[in-house]
Design a protein around this motif. Structure first.
Motif, PDB file in Angstrom:
ATOM      1  N   HIS A 176       0.867  -1.174   0.000  1.00 20.99           N
ATOM      2  CA  HIS A 176       0.000   0.000   0.000  1.00 20.99           C
ATOM      3  C   HIS A 176       0.905   1.226   0.000  1.00 20.99           C
ATOM      4  CE1 HIS A 176      -3.006   2.573   2.622  1.00 20.99           C
ATOM      5  NE2 HIS A 176      -2.722   3.152   1.486  1.00 20.99           N
ATOM      6  N   ILE A 177       0.916   1.916  -1.142  1.00 18.72           N
ATOM      7  CA  ILE A 177       1.769   3.096  -1.316  1.00 18.72           C
ATOM      8  C   ILE A 177       0.886   4.344  -1.289  1.00 18.72           C
ATOM      9  CG2 ILE A 177       3.261   4.326  -2.977  1.00 18.72           C
ATOM     10  CD1 ILE A 177       4.673   1.947  -1.797  1.00 18.72           C
ATOM     11  N   VAL A 178       1.345   5.359  -0.593  1.00 17.80           N
ATOM     12  CA  VAL A 178       0.613   6.621  -0.534  1.00 17.80           C
ATOM     13  C   VAL A 178       1.433   7.665  -1.304  1.00 17.80           C
ATOM     14  CG1 VAL A 178      -0.386   8.377   0.972  1.00 17.80           C
ATOM     15  CG2 VAL A 178      -0.253   5.984   1.748  1.00 17.80           C
ATOM     16  N   VAL A 179       0.936   8.065  -2.461  1.00 23.82           N
ATOM     17  CA  VAL A 179       1.662   9.046  -3.274  1.00 23.82           C
ATOM     18  C   VAL A 179       1.229  10.454  -2.854  1.00 23.82           C
ATOM     19  CG1 VAL A 179       2.157   9.903  -5.594  1.00 23.82           C
ATOM     20  CG2 VAL A 179       1.849   7.445  -5.208  1.00 23.82           C
ATOM     21  N   VAL A 180       2.195  11.210  -2.371  1.00 24.35           N
ATOM     22  CA  VAL A 180       1.932  12.554  -1.855  1.00 24.35           C
ATOM     23  C   VAL A 180       2.348  13.559  -2.938  1.00 24.35           C
ATOM     24  CG1 VAL A 180       2.428  14.157   0.039  1.00 24.35           C
ATOM     25  CG2 VAL A 180       2.445  11.674   0.456  1.00 24.35           C
ATOM     26  N   PRO A 181       1.444  14.489  -3.296  1.00 28.13           N
ATOM     27  CA  PRO A 181       1.737  15.374  -4.431  1.00 28.13           C
ATOM     28  C   PRO A 181       2.710  16.504  -4.088  1.00 28.13           C
ATOM     29  CG  PRO A 181      -0.403  15.931  -3.529  1.00 28.13           C
ATOM     30  CD  PRO A 181       0.098  14.736  -2.746  1.00 28.13           C
ATOM     31  N   ILE A 182       3.912  16.107  -3.721  1.00 33.12           N
ATOM     32  CA  ILE A 182       4.989  17.068  -3.473  1.00 33.12           C
ATOM     33  C   ILE A 182       6.220  16.598  -4.242  1.00 33.12           C
ATOM     34  CG2 ILE A 182       4.137  17.729  -1.182  1.00 33.12           C
ATOM     35  CD1 ILE A 182       6.249  15.928   0.070  1.00 33.12           C
ATOM     36  N   ILE A 183       7.070  17.554  -4.591  1.00 34.23           N
ATOM     37  CA  ILE A 183       8.320  17.240  -5.289  1.00 34.23           C
ATOM     38  C   ILE A 183       9.447  17.440  -4.280  1.00 34.23           C
ATOM     39  CG2 ILE A 183       9.734  17.722  -7.323  1.00 34.23           C
ATOM     40  CD1 ILE A 183       6.858  16.937  -7.995  1.00 34.23           C
ATOM     41  N   LEU A 184       9.964  16.332  -3.741  1.00 35.60           N
ATOM     42  CA  LEU A 184      10.994  16.445  -2.700  1.00 35.60           C
ATOM     43  C   LEU A 184      12.366  16.787  -3.269  1.00 35.60           C
ATOM     44  CD1 LEU A 184      10.365  13.698  -0.006  1.00 35.60           C
ATOM     45  CD2 LEU A 184      10.190  16.175   0.225  1.00 35.60           C
ATOM     46  N   GLY A 185      12.642  16.279  -4.452  1.00 36.67           N
ATOM     47  CA  GLY A 185      13.894  16.663  -5.110  1.00 36.67           C
ATOM     48  C   GLY A 185      15.134  15.927  -4.645  1.00 36.67           C
ATOM     49  N   ARG A 186      15.186  15.553  -3.357  1.00 35.92           N
ATOM     50  CA  ARG A 186      16.373  14.895  -2.814  1.00 35.92           C
ATOM     51  C   ARG A 186      15.946  13.912  -1.731  1.00 35.92           C
ATOM     52  NH1 ARG A 186      18.170  19.337   0.755  1.00 35.92           N
ATOM     53  NH2 ARG A 186      16.268  20.517   0.372  1.00 35.92           N
ATOM     54  N   GLY A 187      16.807  12.920  -1.524  1.00 41.89           N
ATOM     55  CA  GLY A 187      16.518  11.928  -0.507  1.00 41.89           C
ATOM     56  C   GLY A 187      16.752  10.538  -1.062  1.00 41.89           C
ATOM     57  N   GLU A 188      15.937   9.591  -0.614  1.00 44.03           N
ATOM     58  CA  GLU A 188      16.123   8.224  -1.069  1.00 44.03           C
ATOM     59  C   GLU A 188      14.932   7.811  -1.914  1.00 44.03           C
ATOM     60  OE1 GLU A 188      17.728   3.984   0.756  1.00 44.03           O
ATOM     61  OE2 GLU A 188      17.309   5.654   2.107  1.00 44.03           O
ATOM     62  N   ARG A 189      15.216   7.333  -3.121  1.00 42.52           N
ATOM     63  CA  ARG A 189      14.157   6.961  -4.064  1.00 42.52           C
ATOM     64  C   ARG A 189      13.712   5.525  -3.825  1.00 42.52           C
ATOM     65  NH1 ARG A 189      13.862  10.642  -8.431  1.00 42.52           N
ATOM     66  NH2 ARG A 189      15.798  11.761  -8.867  1.00 42.52           N
ATOM     67  N   LEU A 190      12.387   5.347  -3.775  1.00 44.12           N
ATOM     68  CA  LEU A 190      11.860   3.993  -3.560  1.00 44.12           C
ATOM     69  C   LEU A 190      12.022   3.109  -4.787  1.00 44.12           C
ATOM     70  CD1 LEU A 190      10.332   1.901  -1.899  1.00 44.12           C
ATOM     71  CD2 LEU A 190       8.194   2.879  -2.755  1.00 44.12           C
ATOM     72  N   TRP A 191      11.821   3.668  -5.985  1.00 41.60           N
ATOM     73  CA  TRP A 191      11.645   2.819  -7.162  1.00 41.60           C
ATOM     74  C   TRP A 191      12.938   2.468  -7.882  1.00 41.60           C
ATOM     75  CZ3 TRP A 191       7.116   1.009  -6.382  1.00 41.60           C
ATOM     76  CH2 TRP A 191       6.068   1.817  -5.938  1.00 41.60           C
ATOM     77  N   ASP A 192      14.059   3.052  -7.452  1.00 43.70           N
ATOM     78  CA  ASP A 192      15.310   2.809  -8.176  1.00 43.70           C
ATOM     79  C   ASP A 192      15.652   1.323  -8.252  1.00 43.70           C
ATOM     80  OD1 ASP A 192      15.621   5.434  -8.705  1.00 43.70           O
ATOM     81  OD2 ASP A 192      17.541   5.683  -7.672  1.00 43.70           O
ATOM     82  N   GLY A 193      16.018   0.883  -9.434  1.00 46.44           N
ATOM     83  CA  GLY A 193      16.423  -0.516  -9.625  1.00 46.44           C
ATOM     84  C   GLY A 193      15.251  -1.478  -9.718  1.00 46.44           C
ATOM     85  N   LEU A 194      14.027  -0.959  -9.788  1.00 43.21           N
ATOM     86  CA  LEU A 194      12.852  -1.830  -9.768  1.00 43.21           C
ATOM     87  C   LEU A 194      12.056  -1.773 -11.073  1.00 43.21           C
ATOM     88  CD1 LEU A 194      11.688  -1.158  -6.103  1.00 43.21           C
ATOM     89  CD2 LEU A 194      12.947  -3.143  -6.968  1.00 43.21           C
ATOM     90  N   GLU A 195      12.748  -1.477 -12.161  1.00 40.98           N
ATOM     91  CA  GLU A 195      12.075  -1.395 -13.464  1.00 40.98           C
ATOM     92  C   GLU A 195      11.166  -2.595 -13.713  1.00 40.98           C
ATOM     93  OE1 GLU A 195      14.738  -0.764 -16.778  1.00 40.98           O
ATOM     94  OE2 GLU A 195      13.265  -1.529 -18.197  1.00 40.98           O
TER      95      GLU A 195
END
Lengths: 216, 216
Positions: free
Chosen positions: A171-190
């Motif tokens: 269950h993912i909650v997509v929040v309509p903000i652009i954080l720009g920096r930090g840790e990406r959840l989807w990297d490497g999960l193509e």
């Protein structure tokens, strides 16, 4: 059947699950509370805090699925226990969760630096494991007694379990903000969406809830 | 008042507006048609193709806002005209859009390598401009005769106009796929949501439509 679940995990529109600069006073780094704001507004959160108030809104209804007694054990990365890295300099620090953590289940903390179990005032046991995702899941499932196992985060931990194809429901909650920096959840999960049926619903608080169910 | 708009612009859940490996035969690179699949299913798209069929579904209803006569000029990056880069080796190639492009308005193509205007069989004029976003917008607005100006893409062009704070309204279609590679829409745009009121709606096709309206 016991499922491996990610519950109410928030990411920004640009895919960050946490901001930059995580620290003792800033568990989400520069993101502050923006990723969890819709959760903080719920009756569920107020109940967990022992305060009054909170809304019985759609966020509340959807997020309760992770706090309805269906979870029997929690796995978290070390970063969700505390901000330290490397060897434990100070084992007297007892983590971010205080003596009455909200989990109500055994907690397994993944770390390359195991330490003795920590038992909080309410009897919650934090066990520190140096283990692969699959090994940790085996241990946690044993402890869960037939109930589901939560992959509680942080970002890197969820990503590892997804990469290892160990997640049944997310269950993912997509929040309509652009954080720009930090840790990406989807990297490497193509392409991981191919393993799941995905349902989405946007709610008036502004977030979009997405449910990923493993295909039969 | 004439607005500057981004209409039905699709991004993956990990924020990519196009895949890797854009080429003549692959305008979206490895993304293929996955980003535009919900658009391809609409009656609107069928009408634009001159074929029958297509669904009058929610995607159709929402996407028509960009094709209802409210747009008076289109600005696009060179990559939306064709896959070539650098000096034009072959000006005889007339772009991806054929002799009857769907725009129905003057089109302004941003490029550091201007060439003479190109007039298609149906009289659509493609004008090639080496200009800043603000300059191009001035020219396009003049041509739009009081109607709105569309920032048509690709990804880099939309991002440039957002960075320059020139976008009044933006309709983003979030597609629940993890592309993993390509060009990210949101890079360098930390905090832009503060300039907008955001509304979201998830629809049965699986995508989530997000409307960004500039705050008063």
């Amino acid at each position: 059947m016991s499922l491996t679940r990610v519950t109410s995990f928030a990411v920004s529109l640009d895919g960050f699950g946490t901001g930059e600069g995580q620290a003792l006073e800033a568990p989400f780094g520069h993101a502050g509370v923006r990723l969890v704001q819709s959760f903080f507004g719920t009756r569920l959160f107020a109940e967990m805090q022992g305060t009054g108030g909170g809304r019985r809104d759609l966020d509340d209804a959807l997020m309760r699925a992770g706090w309805d007694g269906s979870i029997g054990a929690e796995i978290m990365g070390r970063g969700k226990f505390g901000p330290q890295t490397g060897p434990w300099d100070d084992e007297s620090w007892r983590g971010w969760w205080g003596e009455e953590p909200p989990f109500g289940t055994p907690v397994f903390v993944l770390t390359h630096h195991p330490r003795p179990p920590l038992v909080t005032g309410d009897g919650t046991v934090f066990t520190f494991l140096d283990a692969s995702p699959a090994e940790a899941l085996g241990v946690a499932r044993e402890a869960a007694g037939g109930r589901d196992v939560r992959i509680g985060g942080g970002v890197g931990t969820v990503r590892q379990f997804l990469a290892a194809d160990l997640v049944d429901h997310m269950h993912i909650v997509v929040v309509p903000i652009i954080l720009g920096r930090g840790e990406r959840l989807w990297d490497g999960l193509e392409g991981i969406e191919e393993r799941f049926t995905v349902e989405s619903v946007s709610v008036p608080s502004g977030v979009t809830h997405m449910f990923f169910r493993r295909k039969e």
